[in-house]
Enzyme design. Structure first.
Site, PDB file in Angstrom:
ATOM      1  N   VAL A  10       0.830  -1.215   0.000  1.00 53.10           N
ATOM      2  CA  VAL A  10       0.000   0.000   0.000  1.00 53.10           C
ATOM      3  C   VAL A  10       0.863   1.263   0.000  1.00 53.10           C
ATOM      4  O   VAL A  10       0.551   2.249  -0.685  1.00 53.10           O
ATOM      5  CB  VAL A  10      -0.983   0.007   1.207  1.00 53.10           C
ATOM      6  CG1 VAL A  10      -1.903   1.212   1.130  1.00 53.10           C
ATOM      7  CG2 VAL A  10      -1.797  -1.275   1.257  1.00 53.10           C
ATOM      8  N   GLU A  61     -10.142   5.482   5.423  1.00 53.20           N
ATOM      9  CA  GLU A  61     -11.012   4.950   4.363  1.00 53.20           C
ATOM     10  C   GLU A  61     -10.478   3.640   3.782  1.00 53.20           C
ATOM     11  O   GLU A  61     -11.249   2.746   3.434  1.00 53.20           O
ATOM     12  CB  GLU A  61     -11.164   6.002   3.250  1.00 53.20           C
ATOM     13  CG  GLU A  61     -12.231   5.693   2.238  1.00 53.20           C
ATOM     14  CD  GLU A  61     -13.630   5.601   2.844  1.00 53.20           C
ATOM     15  OE1 GLU A  61     -14.154   6.637   3.267  1.00 53.20           O
ATOM     16  OE2 GLU A  61     -14.182   4.487   2.895  1.00 53.20           O
ATOM     17  N   GLY A  68       0.284 -13.713  -4.727  1.00 51.90           N
ATOM     18  CA  GLY A  68       0.098 -12.498  -3.926  1.00 51.90           C
ATOM     19  C   GLY A  68      -1.331 -12.176  -3.521  1.00 51.90           C
ATOM     20  O   GLY A  68      -1.592 -11.108  -2.969  1.00 51.90           O
ATOM     21  N   GLY A 107     -11.149  -1.479   0.762  1.00 53.01           N
ATOM     22  CA  GLY A 107     -10.090  -1.020  -0.157  1.00 53.01           C
ATOM     23  C   GLY A 107     -10.449   0.284  -0.829  1.00 53.01           C
ATOM     24  O   GLY A 107     -10.530   1.330  -0.198  1.00 53.01           O
ATOM     25  N   GLY A 162      -5.167  -4.288  -2.739  1.00 54.65           N
ATOM     26  CA  GLY A 162      -4.204  -4.067  -3.811  1.00 54.65           C
ATOM     27  C   GLY A 162      -3.535  -2.713  -3.654  1.00 54.65           C
ATOM     28  O   GLY A 162      -4.051  -1.812  -3.000  1.00 54.65           O
ATOM     29  N   GLU A 198      -1.889 -14.264   2.072  1.00 55.80           N
ATOM     30  CA  GLU A 198      -0.681 -14.206   2.908  1.00 55.80           C
ATOM     31  C   GLU A 198      -0.133 -15.619   3.114  1.00 55.80           C
ATOM     32  O   GLU A 198      -0.875 -16.599   3.002  1.00 55.80           O
ATOM     33  CB  GLU A 198      -1.057 -13.668   4.296  1.00 55.80           C
ATOM     34  CG  GLU A 198      -1.700 -12.296   4.301  1.00 55.80           C
ATOM     35  CD  GLU A 198      -0.692 -11.185   4.153  1.00 55.80           C
ATOM     36  OE1 GLU A 198       0.502 -11.409   4.418  1.00 55.80           O
ATOM     37  OE2 GLU A 198      -1.107 -10.092   3.733  1.00 55.80           O
ATOM     38  N   LYS A 203      -6.922  -2.008   9.672  1.00 52.37           N
ATOM     39  CA  LYS A 203      -8.207  -2.338  10.338  1.00 52.37           C
ATOM     40  C   LYS A 203      -8.026  -3.099  11.631  1.00 52.37           C
ATOM     41  O   LYS A 203      -8.788  -2.934  12.579  1.00 52.37           O
ATOM     42  CB  LYS A 203      -9.121  -3.120   9.392  1.00 52.37           C
ATOM     43  CG  LYS A 203      -8.515  -4.362   8.776  1.00 52.37           C
ATOM     44  CD  LYS A 203      -7.985  -4.069   7.411  1.00 52.37           C
ATOM     45  CE  LYS A 203      -7.102  -5.174   6.884  1.00 52.37           C
ATOM     46  NZ  LYS A 203      -6.705  -4.962   5.513  1.00 52.37           N
ATOM     47  N   LYS A 217     -13.361  -5.210   9.851  1.00 51.76           N
ATOM     48  CA  LYS A 217     -14.024  -4.237   8.976  1.00 51.76           C
ATOM     49  C   LYS A 217     -15.489  -4.078   9.370  1.00 51.76           C
ATOM     50  O   LYS A 217     -16.032  -2.969   9.352  1.00 51.76           O
ATOM     51  CB  LYS A 217     -13.887  -4.674   7.517  1.00 51.76           C
ATOM     52  CG  LYS A 217     -12.429  -4.650   7.061  1.00 51.76           C
ATOM     53  CD  LYS A 217     -12.232  -5.441   5.791  1.00 51.76           C
ATOM     54  CE  LYS A 217     -10.788  -5.398   5.325  1.00 51.76           C
ATOM     55  NZ  LYS A 217     -10.519  -6.338   4.225  1.00 51.76           N
ATOM     56  N   ILE A 269     -13.261   1.177  -2.106  1.00 48.30           N
ATOM     57  CA  ILE A 269     -14.676   1.578  -2.042  1.00 48.30           C
ATOM     58  C   ILE A 269     -14.847   2.686  -1.000  1.00 48.30           C
ATOM     59  O   ILE A 269     -14.487   2.495   0.165  1.00 48.30           O
ATOM     60  CB  ILE A 269     -15.583   0.374  -1.668  1.00 48.30           C
ATOM     61  CG1 ILE A 269     -15.420  -0.758  -2.682  1.00 48.30           C
ATOM     62  CG2 ILE A 269     -17.036   0.806  -1.552  1.00 48.30           C
ATOM     63  CD1 ILE A 269     -16.155  -2.037  -2.308  1.00 48.30           C
TER      64      ILE A 269
END
Ligand SMILES: NC(=O)c1ccc[n+]([C@@H]2O[C@H](COP(=O)([O-])OP(=O)(O)OC[C@H]3O[C@@H](n4cnc5c(N)ncnc54)[C@H](OP(=O)(O)O)[C@@H]3O)[C@@H](O)[C@H]2O)c1
Length: 401
Positions: A16, A122, A180, A127, A295, A183, A98, A198, A129
């Site tokens: 990220v 956010e 990927g 992700g 992603g 994990e 999160k 979440k 959205i």
């Protein structure tokens, strides 16, 4: 203060963090610069100039020359220490973590209020959205009755490939790990913990209720088999891992469980790593948000949007939560508002029948036994699901039907 310049101290330059770096470099008009990046591993080669990096968190936190800290590391406890210190120094924080947020929500709320800083996140749910700010702002006066969705890209990716490629769980999981999408230790994702963190955050912003992670039941797709996918397929259904937070009377039901979803649901066609959130309100009716749930660039873009919001001093107003907070500023326990004692209809596939003894089965509607597979469809007291909570070896696959 509007449209001020933002100097960013960034923690983490992984999936990220690098996504944010790219997205920020291509953004137009945003007056924000990443000035220092704190990472962990001194031996890693970095794709940008070494002058950006530090391995000492104090270089960002103590110097005070950044007006925003962006926290994008993969360790929740270390992230909590960083975020706390930054806010206590009067610096606003953007994070996508999160787990850290869900495990420490009360304290984080109290620290941001006391220091009059912003903590926005956010990227932590859904992700790319834009769901949290929508729940907070757009739906601030709407009488919401339900928020539910597909919030874990790994689970959705595995379930989709099992169905589309007629493959078993372990094969797809291995493949997902090598490219990927999962994990190396997938437990937090596949067992529904990530989805639950979440769900906890969406419940705060939709209904103003703060729960502890252990107040929310979760199980996931860790025991799903191709038999279950086939069961769904033959009936025109799909298995989707869902977070559910909905109002029933004056109580709320919040949980994270796989569900059979039919073709008339918008969630049916949300496949692979895509996420979706369905919001239902008394007047707005049902609305569905769909997008990439994880992603590098999708999550980076959600983080960028938060940074942009800070240029006009945005903070979550926590309007729904504030209705419950006393004058002393203490957030009440959300658990009393949650209903646990209700019947839920489940498909349960098992290997050893005695494992079902942990559950309070109210009535069995169907029972199937064959050499390879056994399942029941039964109404179960929801509360008894906590008896099997986080048991790795029970081999039960449970799905709401
Ligand atoms: N990946 C996603 O699609 C996604 C989506 C939504 C939210 N998130 C959340 O975003 C956060 C970051 O995830 P990610 O996938 O980007 O992780 P990642 O690829 O594993 O990268 C983690 C980064 O954190 C750094 N790091 C770890 N501990 C540190 C410490 N104590 N101090 C400074 N840096 C430290 C690592 O340093 P080195 O580079 O030196 O190893 C690495 O750069 C997590 O909270 C995750 O839950 C991720």
């Amino acid at each position: 203060m509007e449209n001020k310049n933002i100097s960013i101290g960034l923690f983490g330059f992984g999936c990220v963090g690098q996504g944010l770096y790219d997205v920020l470099n291509h953004s137009q008009g945003l007056k924000a610069n990443i000035e220092k990046i704190c990472v962990k591993d001194k031996n890693k080669t970095r794709k940008i100039d070494a002058g950006f990096f530090t391995y000492d968190k104090e270089e960002i936190l103590k110097r005070g020359n950044h007006n925003v800290v962006v926290e994008l590391i993969d360790n929740a406890d270390e992230a909590f220490a960083i975020v706390k210190q930054a806010m206590n120094n009067g610096v606003s924080v953007v994070t996508a973590n999160k787990k850290m947020l869900a495990e420490n929500f009360r304290e984080l709320y109290e620290i941001q209020t006391r220091n009059k800083v912003a903590l926005i996140y956010e990227g932590s749910a859904g992700g790319s959205i834009p769901i949290i700010r929508n729940l907070e702002e757009y739906y601030d006066n709407e009488l919401l009755s339900s928020v539910k969705g597909i919030l874990n890209g790994t689970c959705n990716y595995i379930l989709t490939r099992m169905e589309f490629e007629n493959k078993d769980y372990q094969d797809v999981l291995k493949d997902a790990q090598s490219n990927g999408f999962a994990e190396s230790d997938p437990w937090l994702d596949v067992a529904g913990f990530d989805t639950k963190f979440k769900a906890l955050l969406l419940t705060v912003h939709a209904f103003g209720i703060v729960l502890n992670p252990e107040d929310i039941f979760n199980t996931g797709i860790q025991n799903v088999s191709y038999e279950d996918i086939l069961y769904a397929k033959q009936r025109g259904l799909r298995i989707k891992m869902l977070a559910v937070s909905h109002k029933v009377g004056d109580k709320f039901r919040v949980y994270t469980l796989p569900h059979f979803v039919s073709g008339d649901s918008e969630l049916y066609n949300v496949n692979y790593e895509y996420n979706a959130v369905e919001v239902e309100g008394a007047y707005s009716c049902k609305q569905t948000f769909v997008g990439k749930g994880a992603g590098s660039h999708p999550t980076g873009s959600a983080v960028l949007s938060d940074i942009s919001a800070l240029t006009y001093d945005y903070k979550y107003g926590y309007k729904k939560l504030k209705k419950f907070i006393s004058s002393s500023g203490i957030i009440p326990e959300g658990k009393p508002q949650i209903e646990y004692d209700f019947a839920i209809k489940l498909y349960i596939r098992y290997q050893e029948r005695e494992r079902l003894n942990d559950l309070e089965i109210i009535s069995v509607e169907e029972e199937y036994k064959a050499s390879g597979t056994n399942y029941i469809i039964a109404n179960v007291n929801f509360k008894s699901l906590f008896n099997i909570y986080n048991k790795r070896d029970n081999k039960l696959f449970i799905c709401v039907i």
